[in-house]
Design a protein around this motif. Structure first.
Motif, PDB file in Angstrom:
ATOM      1  N   ASP A 163       4.880   4.209 -11.729  1.00 47.62           N
ATOM      2  CA  ASP A 163       3.384   4.996 -11.202  1.00 47.62           C
ATOM      3  C   ASP A 163       3.255   4.117  -9.998  1.00 47.62           C
ATOM      4  O   ASP A 163       2.039   3.439  -9.777  1.00 47.62           O
ATOM      5  CB  ASP A 163       2.086   5.195 -12.520  1.00 47.62           C
ATOM      6  CG  ASP A 163       0.878   5.801 -12.050  1.00 47.62           C
ATOM      7  OD1 ASP A 163       0.880   6.458 -10.882  1.00 47.62           O
ATOM      8  OD2 ASP A 163      -0.046   5.393 -13.081  1.00 47.62           O
ATOM      9  N   LEU A 164       2.799   5.513  -8.797  1.00 50.51           N
ATOM     10  CA  LEU A 164       2.835   5.596  -7.437  1.00 50.51           C
ATOM     11  C   LEU A 164       1.468   4.733  -6.956  1.00 50.51           C
ATOM     12  O   LEU A 164       0.855   3.916  -6.261  1.00 50.51           O
ATOM     13  CB  LEU A 164       3.282   6.475  -6.369  1.00 50.51           C
ATOM     14  CG  LEU A 164       4.654   6.957  -6.266  1.00 50.51           C
ATOM     15  CD1 LEU A 164       4.711   7.620  -5.503  1.00 50.51           C
ATOM     16  CD2 LEU A 164       5.253   5.391  -5.533  1.00 50.51           C
ATOM     17  N   THR A 165       0.002   4.981  -8.304  1.00 48.10           N
ATOM     18  CA  THR A 165      -1.038   4.823  -8.289  1.00 48.10           C
ATOM     19  C   THR A 165      -1.696   3.638  -8.431  1.00 48.10           C
ATOM     20  O   THR A 165      -2.767   3.105  -9.006  1.00 48.10           O
ATOM     21  CB  THR A 165      -1.908   6.300  -8.476  1.00 48.10           C
ATOM     22  OG1 THR A 165      -1.330   6.098  -9.884  1.00 48.10           O
ATOM     23  CG2 THR A 165      -1.915   7.199  -8.032  1.00 48.10           C
ATOM     24  N   ILE A 166      -0.916   3.750  -9.829  1.00 42.43           N
ATOM     25  CA  ILE A 166      -0.585   1.806 -10.147  1.00 42.43           C
ATOM     26  C   ILE A 166       0.578   0.549  -9.833  1.00 42.43           C
ATOM     27  O   ILE A 166       1.019   0.655 -10.711  1.00 42.43           O
ATOM     28  CB  ILE A 166      -1.113   1.981 -11.209  1.00 42.43           C
ATOM     29  CG1 ILE A 166      -2.426   2.910 -11.648  1.00 42.43           C
ATOM     30  CG2 ILE A 166      -2.115   0.172 -11.768  1.00 42.43           C
ATOM     31  CD1 ILE A 166      -3.058   3.620 -12.808  1.00 42.43           C
ATOM     32  N   PRO A 167       1.243   0.365  -9.153  1.00 41.48           N
ATOM     33  CA  PRO A 167       1.916  -0.250  -8.598  1.00 41.48           C
ATOM     34  C   PRO A 167       2.009  -2.063  -9.593  1.00 41.48           C
ATOM     35  O   PRO A 167       0.593  -2.138  -9.735  1.00 41.48           O
ATOM     36  CB  PRO A 167       2.132  -0.871  -7.338  1.00 41.48           C
ATOM     37  CG  PRO A 167       0.562  -0.506  -6.642  1.00 41.48           C
ATOM     38  CD  PRO A 167       0.422   0.521  -7.516  1.00 41.48           C
ATOM     39  N   ARG A 168       2.650  -2.620 -10.375  1.00 44.87           N
ATOM     40  CA  ARG A 168       3.070  -3.296 -10.870  1.00 44.87           C
ATOM     41  C   ARG A 168       3.394  -4.912 -10.512  1.00 44.87           C
ATOM     42  O   ARG A 168       5.032  -3.850 -10.550  1.00 44.87           O
ATOM     43  CB  ARG A 168       3.182  -2.978 -12.704  1.00 44.87           C
ATOM     44  CG  ARG A 168       2.215  -2.544 -14.019  1.00 44.87           C
ATOM     45  CD  ARG A 168       1.779  -2.084 -14.652  1.00 44.87           C
ATOM     46  NE  ARG A 168       3.027  -1.942 -15.111  1.00 44.87           N
ATOM     47  CZ  ARG A 168       4.342  -2.505 -15.610  1.00 44.87           C
ATOM     48  NH1 ARG A 168       3.540  -3.693 -16.484  1.00 44.87           N
ATOM     49  NH2 ARG A 168       5.530  -2.589 -16.449  1.00 44.87           N
ATOM     50  N   ASN A 179      -2.279  11.227   4.323  1.00 43.73           N
ATOM     51  CA  ASN A 179      -1.839  10.761   4.826  1.00 43.73           C
ATOM     52  C   ASN A 179      -3.174   9.616   3.764  1.00 43.73           C
ATOM     53  O   ASN A 179      -3.772   8.697   4.696  1.00 43.73           O
ATOM     54  CB  ASN A 179      -1.997  10.603   6.020  1.00 43.73           C
ATOM     55  CG  ASN A 179      -2.037  10.162   7.295  1.00 43.73           C
ATOM     56  OD1 ASN A 179      -1.049   8.921   7.213  1.00 43.73           O
ATOM     57  ND2 ASN A 179      -2.624   9.753   9.051  1.00 43.73           N
ATOM     58  N   ARG A 180      -3.236   9.627   3.271  1.00 39.97           N
ATOM     59  CA  ARG A 180      -4.389   9.100   2.364  1.00 39.97           C
ATOM     60  C   ARG A 180      -3.400   7.732   1.259  1.00 39.97           C
ATOM     61  O   ARG A 180      -2.327   8.167   0.501  1.00 39.97           O
ATOM     62  CB  ARG A 180      -5.589   9.618   1.387  1.00 39.97           C
ATOM     63  CG  ARG A 180      -6.342  10.271   2.531  1.00 39.97           C
ATOM     64  CD  ARG A 180      -6.962  11.247   1.523  1.00 39.97           C
ATOM     65  NE  ARG A 180      -7.494  12.466   2.579  1.00 39.97           N
ATOM     66  CZ  ARG A 180      -9.018  11.997   2.305  1.00 39.97           C
ATOM     67  NH1 ARG A 180      -9.916  11.106   1.563  1.00 39.97           N
ATOM     68  NH2 ARG A 180      -9.894  12.987   3.203  1.00 39.97           N
ATOM     69  N   ALA A 181      -4.135   6.649   1.454  1.00 41.25           N
ATOM     70  CA  ALA A 181      -3.598   5.332   0.687  1.00 41.25           C
ATOM     71  C   ALA A 181      -3.546   6.357  -1.362  1.00 41.25           C
ATOM     72  O   ALA A 181      -4.594   6.535  -1.504  1.00 41.25           O
ATOM     73  CB  ALA A 181      -4.210   4.250   0.580  1.00 41.25           C
ATOM     74  N   ILE A 182      -2.738   6.197  -1.955  1.00 40.77           N
ATOM     75  CA  ILE A 182      -2.956   6.017  -2.986  1.00 40.77           C
ATOM     76  C   ILE A 182      -3.204   5.385  -4.187  1.00 40.77           C
ATOM     77  O   ILE A 182      -2.902   5.266  -5.456  1.00 40.77           O
ATOM     78  CB  ILE A 182      -2.022   7.418  -3.333  1.00 40.77           C
ATOM     79  CG1 ILE A 182      -0.735   7.357  -3.021  1.00 40.77           C
ATOM     80  CG2 ILE A 182      -2.324   8.375  -3.074  1.00 40.77           C
ATOM     81  CD1 ILE A 182       0.161   8.183  -3.898  1.00 40.77           C
ATOM     82  N   GLY A 183      -1.990   4.217  -4.004  1.00 40.11           N
ATOM     83  CA  GLY A 183      -1.581   2.746  -4.275  1.00 40.11           C
ATOM     84  C   GLY A 183      -2.467   1.759  -3.722  1.00 40.11           C
ATOM     85  O   GLY A 183      -1.980   1.931  -2.552  1.00 40.11           O
ATOM     86  N   GLN A 243       0.834  -1.055  -0.271  1.00 41.24           N
ATOM     87  CA  GLN A 243       0.032  -0.133  -0.187  1.00 41.24           C
ATOM     88  C   GLN A 243       0.982   1.059  -0.020  1.00 41.24           C
ATOM     89  O   GLN A 243       1.914   1.137   1.065  1.00 41.24           O
ATOM     90  CB  GLN A 243      -1.345  -0.025   1.068  1.00 41.24           C
ATOM     91  CG  GLN A 243      -2.344   1.308   1.226  1.00 41.24           C
ATOM     92  CD  GLN A 243      -3.271   1.261   1.720  1.00 41.24           C
ATOM     93  OE1 GLN A 243      -2.860   0.028   2.782  1.00 41.24           O
ATOM     94  NE2 GLN A 243      -3.525   1.630   2.692  1.00 41.24           N
ATOM     95  N   ILE A 244       0.603   2.438  -1.150  1.00 39.09           N
ATOM     96  CA  ILE A 244       1.694   3.718  -1.110  1.00 39.09           C
ATOM     97  C   ILE A 244       0.267   4.231  -0.043  1.00 39.09           C
ATOM     98  O   ILE A 244      -0.737   4.767  -0.895  1.00 39.09           O
ATOM     99  CB  ILE A 244       1.863   3.835  -1.972  1.00 39.09           C
ATOM    100  CG1 ILE A 244       2.234   2.613  -2.834  1.00 39.09           C
ATOM    101  CG2 ILE A 244       2.619   4.617  -2.649  1.00 39.09           C
ATOM    102  CD1 ILE A 244       3.492   2.204  -4.192  1.00 39.09           C
ATOM    103  N   VAL A 245       1.070   5.333   0.248  1.00 42.66           N
ATOM    104  CA  VAL A 245       0.328   6.409   1.205  1.00 42.66           C
ATOM    105  C   VAL A 245       1.515   7.103   1.054  1.00 42.66           C
ATOM    106  O   VAL A 245       2.041   7.907   0.733  1.00 42.66           O
ATOM    107  CB  VAL A 245       0.613   6.007   2.558  1.00 42.66           C
ATOM    108  CG1 VAL A 245      -0.618   7.568   3.184  1.00 42.66           C
ATOM    109  CG2 VAL A 245      -0.490   4.590   3.156  1.00 42.66           C
TER     110      VAL A 245
END
Length: 154
Positions: free
Chosen positions: A59-64, A21-25, A14-16
């Motif tokens: 792209d921190l919002t879509i880790p692959r 302080n919100r999860a973005i990925g 989980q990328i915050v």
């Protein structure tokens, strides 16, 4: 993060955002994840019995998930030194991989007397390994190899 699902345990990357302080990925991974090490756009996750997960975080919002690298036992922690990844692989000891782009090449296996579970970086070039029985040992990174540091008991 760990999540129980129908008797199986899954973990997630989980990328915050530190600003909000919100999860973005978010990326769901199989197994029990432990340590994480970041090298540029790649994150390496110690993923328990599933080895090492290599994740593209450009792209921190879509880790692959790019690949998985098998280990012999249970990858519990890892550390990047130079262009190498050191892995605590429980009963299989320490594994050293050379980072080659998106792939990892095993270059050294170092048995340990106990189950290696955690790596703690110290003043370079030293680091310590904690073992399941509560003991620890000192190691040195020298010439792209891990060397055990013998301490005098006086």
């Amino acid at each position: 993060a760990l999540e129980a699902h129908r008797g199986n345990t899954y973990s997630a990357l989980q990328i915050v955002s530190l600003k909000s302080n919100r999860a973005i990925g978010f990326l769901k991974l199989e197994g029990n994840s432990g340590g994480i090490a970041i090298n540029g756009r790649l994150a390496y996750v110690a993923n328990g019995s599933h080895g090492i997960a290599v994740v593209d975080i450009y792209d921190l919002t879509i880790p692959r998930l790019l690949s998985r690298v098998a280990t012999m036992d249970y990858a519990s922690d890892l550390l990047i030194l130079d262009d190498h990844l050191i892995v605590a692989d429980r009963l299989a000891g320490l594994k050293v991989f050379q980072i080659q782009g998106e792939s990892l090449q095993l270059t050294q296996t170092l048995p340990t007397a106990q189950a290696a579970i955690q790596i703690k970086p110290l003043q370079p070039p030293y680091f310590s390994i904690s073992f399941k029985n509560g003991s620890s040992a000192l190691y040195q990174w020298y010439n792209n190899k891990v060397i055990t540091v013998e301490l005098d008991a006086q």
